[in-house]
Write a protein that holds these residues in place. Structure first.
Motif, PDB file in Angstrom:
ATOM      1  N   THR A 169       0.792  -1.235   0.000  1.00  0.00           N
ATOM      2  CA  THR A 169       0.000   0.000   0.000  1.00  0.00           C
ATOM      3  C   THR A 169       0.824   1.284   0.000  1.00  0.00           C
ATOM      4  O   THR A 169       0.317   2.323  -0.414  1.00  0.00           O
ATOM      5  CB  THR A 169      -0.934   0.038   1.229  1.00  0.00           C
ATOM      6  N   ARG A 170       2.072   1.259   0.456  1.00  0.00           N
ATOM      7  CA  ARG A 170       2.857   2.493   0.574  1.00  0.00           C
ATOM      8  C   ARG A 170       3.732   2.717  -0.649  1.00  0.00           C
ATOM      9  O   ARG A 170       4.517   1.855  -1.032  1.00  0.00           O
ATOM     10  CB  ARG A 170       3.781   2.423   1.799  1.00  0.00           C
ATOM     11  N   PRO A 171       3.629   3.875  -1.263  1.00  0.00           N
ATOM     12  CA  PRO A 171       4.497   4.175  -2.397  1.00  0.00           C
ATOM     13  C   PRO A 171       5.962   4.274  -1.955  1.00  0.00           C
ATOM     14  O   PRO A 171       6.264   4.853  -0.913  1.00  0.00           O
ATOM     15  CB  PRO A 171       3.996   5.539  -2.885  1.00  0.00           C
ATOM     16  N   VAL A 172       6.840   3.683  -2.738  1.00  0.00           N
ATOM     17  CA  VAL A 172       8.271   3.739  -2.439  1.00  0.00           C
ATOM     18  C   VAL A 172       9.085   4.281  -3.617  1.00  0.00           C
ATOM     19  O   VAL A 172      10.221   4.703  -3.448  1.00  0.00           O
ATOM     20  CB  VAL A 172       8.828   2.351  -2.037  1.00  0.00           C
ATOM     21  N   ASP A 173       8.488   4.261  -4.805  1.00  0.00           N
ATOM     22  CA  ASP A 173       9.184   4.734  -6.004  1.00  0.00           C
ATOM     23  C   ASP A 173       8.192   5.584  -6.790  1.00  0.00           C
ATOM     24  O   ASP A 173       7.460   5.074  -7.641  1.00  0.00           O
ATOM     25  CB  ASP A 173       9.675   3.541  -6.824  1.00  0.00           C
ATOM     26  N   GLY A 174       8.159   6.854  -6.446  1.00  0.00           N
ATOM     27  CA  GLY A 174       7.142   7.715  -7.038  1.00  0.00           C
ATOM     28  C   GLY A 174       5.787   7.291  -6.511  1.00  0.00           C
ATOM     29  O   GLY A 174       5.534   7.309  -5.315  1.00  0.00           O
ATOM     30  N   TYR A 175       4.908   6.855  -7.392  1.00  0.00           N
ATOM     31  CA  TYR A 175       3.587   6.391  -6.980  1.00  0.00           C
ATOM     32  C   TYR A 175       3.531   4.874  -6.819  1.00  0.00           C
ATOM     33  O   TYR A 175       2.498   4.318  -6.449  1.00  0.00           O
ATOM     34  CB  TYR A 175       2.539   6.830  -8.011  1.00  0.00           C
ATOM     35  N   LYS A 176       4.614   4.166  -7.112  1.00  0.00           N
ATOM     36  CA  LYS A 176       4.620   2.700  -7.092  1.00  0.00           C
ATOM     37  C   LYS A 176       4.895   2.143  -5.702  1.00  0.00           C
ATOM     38  O   LYS A 176       5.800   2.602  -5.005  1.00  0.00           O
ATOM     39  CB  LYS A 176       5.692   2.159  -8.041  1.00  0.00           C
ATOM     40  N   THR A 177       4.109   1.132  -5.344  1.00  0.00           N
ATOM     41  CA  THR A 177       4.347   0.411  -4.098  1.00  0.00           C
ATOM     42  C   THR A 177       5.433  -0.636  -4.338  1.00  0.00           C
ATOM     43  O   THR A 177       5.824  -0.907  -5.489  1.00  0.00           O
ATOM     44  CB  THR A 177       3.063  -0.315  -3.641  1.00  0.00           C
ATOM     45  N   SER A 178       5.897  -1.252  -3.269  1.00  0.00           N
ATOM     46  CA  SER A 178       6.898  -2.314  -3.410  1.00  0.00           C
ATOM     47  C   SER A 178       6.359  -3.459  -4.263  1.00  0.00           C
ATOM     48  O   SER A 178       7.095  -4.064  -5.041  1.00  0.00           O
ATOM     49  CB  SER A 178       7.304  -2.840  -2.034  1.00  0.00           C
ATOM     50  N   LEU A 179       5.085  -3.746  -4.123  1.00  0.00           N
ATOM     51  CA  LEU A 179       4.464  -4.787  -4.937  1.00  0.00           C
ATOM     52  C   LEU A 179       4.531  -4.429  -6.416  1.00  0.00           C
ATOM     53  O   LEU A 179       4.880  -5.268  -7.253  1.00  0.00           O
ATOM     54  CB  LEU A 179       3.007  -5.012  -4.509  1.00  0.00           C
ATOM     55  N   MET A 180       4.227  -3.189  -6.752  1.00  0.00           N
ATOM     56  CA  MET A 180       4.290  -2.749  -8.149  1.00  0.00           C
ATOM     57  C   MET A 180       5.714  -2.800  -8.689  1.00  0.00           C
ATOM     58  O   MET A 180       5.939  -3.207  -9.831  1.00  0.00           O
ATOM     59  CB  MET A 180       3.741  -1.329  -8.284  1.00  0.00           C
ATOM     60  N   VAL A 181       6.665  -2.409  -7.855  1.00  0.00           N
ATOM     61  CA  VAL A 181       8.070  -2.455  -8.257  1.00  0.00           C
ATOM     62  C   VAL A 181       8.481  -3.901  -8.534  1.00  0.00           C
ATOM     63  O   VAL A 181       9.131  -4.203  -9.545  1.00  0.00           O
ATOM     64  CB  VAL A 181       8.972  -1.807  -7.183  1.00  0.00           C
ATOM     65  N   LEU A 182       8.099  -4.814  -7.645  1.00  0.00           N
ATOM     66  CA  LEU A 182       8.419  -6.228  -7.832  1.00  0.00           C
ATOM     67  C   LEU A 182       7.783  -6.764  -9.108  1.00  0.00           C
ATOM     68  O   LEU A 182       8.435  -7.467  -9.878  1.00  0.00           O
ATOM     69  CB  LEU A 182       7.966  -7.059  -6.630  1.00  0.00           C
ATOM     70  N   ILE A 183       6.535  -6.438  -9.355  1.00  0.00           N
ATOM     71  CA  ILE A 183       5.858  -6.921 -10.565  1.00  0.00           C
ATOM     72  C   ILE A 183       6.568  -6.417 -11.812  1.00  0.00           C
ATOM     73  O   ILE A 183       6.755  -7.166 -12.774  1.00  0.00           O
ATOM     74  CB  ILE A 183       4.362  -6.534 -10.543  1.00  0.00           C
ATOM     75  N   ASP A 184       6.997  -5.160 -11.812  1.00  0.00           N
ATOM     76  CA  ASP A 184       7.768  -4.630 -12.944  1.00  0.00           C
ATOM     77  C   ASP A 184       9.048  -5.444 -13.153  1.00  0.00           C
ATOM     78  O   ASP A 184       9.408  -5.779 -14.284  1.00  0.00           O
ATOM     79  CB  ASP A 184       8.128  -3.161 -12.724  1.00  0.00           C
ATOM     80  N   GLN A 185       9.740  -5.752 -12.058  1.00  0.00           N
ATOM     81  CA  GLN A 185      10.977  -6.534 -12.155  1.00  0.00           C
ATOM     82  C   GLN A 185      10.692  -7.937 -12.688  1.00  0.00           C
ATOM     83  O   GLN A 185      11.426  -8.447 -13.549  1.00  0.00           O
ATOM     84  CB  GLN A 185      11.656  -6.622 -10.790  1.00  0.00           C
ATOM     85  N   GLU A 224       8.160  -8.883 -14.557  1.00  0.00           N
ATOM     86  CA  GLU A 224       7.779  -8.789 -15.972  1.00  0.00           C
ATOM     87  C   GLU A 224       9.016  -8.648 -16.864  1.00  0.00           C
ATOM     88  O   GLU A 224       9.088  -9.239 -17.934  1.00  0.00           O
ATOM     89  CB  GLU A 224       6.826  -7.615 -16.197  1.00  0.00           C
ATOM     90  N   LEU A 225       9.978  -7.867 -16.410  1.00  0.00           N
ATOM     91  CA  LEU A 225      11.221  -7.714 -17.173  1.00  0.00           C
ATOM     92  C   LEU A 225      11.978  -9.036 -17.247  1.00  0.00           C
ATOM     93  O   LEU A 225      12.461  -9.432 -18.320  1.00  0.00           O
ATOM     94  CB  LEU A 225      12.095  -6.630 -16.536  1.00  0.00           C
ATOM     95  N   LEU A 226      12.083  -9.735 -16.115  1.00  0.00           N
ATOM     96  CA  LEU A 226      12.754 -11.041 -16.117  1.00  0.00           C
ATOM     97  C   LEU A 226      12.022 -12.034 -17.007  1.00  0.00           C
ATOM     98  O   LEU A 226      12.657 -12.791 -17.754  1.00  0.00           O
ATOM     99  CB  LEU A 226      12.876 -11.586 -14.691  1.00  0.00           C
TER     100      LEU A 226
END
Length: 168
Positions: A104-120, A122-124
């Motif tokens: 629930t908490r944004p850590v990278d702009g508007y992205k939460t840790s969950l969103m950051v992980l999902i981006d990573q 998806e890239l992998l």
């Protein structure tokens, strides 16, 4: 005893650095199993689990074909590093965080840790898909070349007429 022989003996007596053997297929599979265990123990959300399993499945499918890429190729290294380092590090970093906070908490702009992980993840996944395609491309090209050979050798001289023609 001369100075040269003494110096050579001194160098030989010193311990040489031990270079670890490259990971085997079993090592890579064990690393993927550890990531899966992390997901279960950390009660990872399904959105994470499904992506990690997709990556693991692609790595499993790629492993028998790594030799097609070349033992020291960048693609081979990427497959091994993804299974043994990149994937466990990404998942572990997320799972070490309190779940509610991470989701629930944004850590990278508007992205939460969950969103950051999902981006990573998806890239992998996209990278592993490209490498799997590259590993299979050599066999696919050989199949096409063989088909062209057969067509040239046994195919009809013009077009694709597959009729037997009239008996003479």
């Amino acid at each position: 005893m001369g100075l040269r022989s003494w110096f050579r003996r001194q160098q030989d007596d010193e311990e040489r650095p031990v270079i670890p053997a490259p990971p085997t297929e079993q090592d890579i599979l064990a690393a993927l199993n550890r990531v899966n265990a992390m997901l279960v123990e950390g009660n990872a959300p399904p959105v994470v689990t499904s992506r990690v399993r997709r990556i693991a499945r692609t790595i499993n499918d790629t492993l028998p074909r790594l030799r097609n890429l070349g033992a020291g190729s960048a693609d081979s290294y990427s497959v091994v590093a993804t299974a043994t380092d990149y994937l466990p590090e990404a998942v572990g970093g997320y799972l070490r965080l309190p779940r509610d906070w991470a989701d629930t908490r944004p850590v990278d702009g508007y992205k939460t840790s969950l969103m950051v992980l999902i981006d990573q993840l998806e890239l992998l996944a996209a990278t592993m898909d490209k490498i799997f395609d590259a590993a299979n491309r050599a066999d696919a090209q050989a199949l096409v070349a063989h088909g062209m050979f057969l067509q040239a050798k046994f195919g009809p001289p013009s077009g694709t007429d597959m009729t037997l023609g009239s008996p003479s």
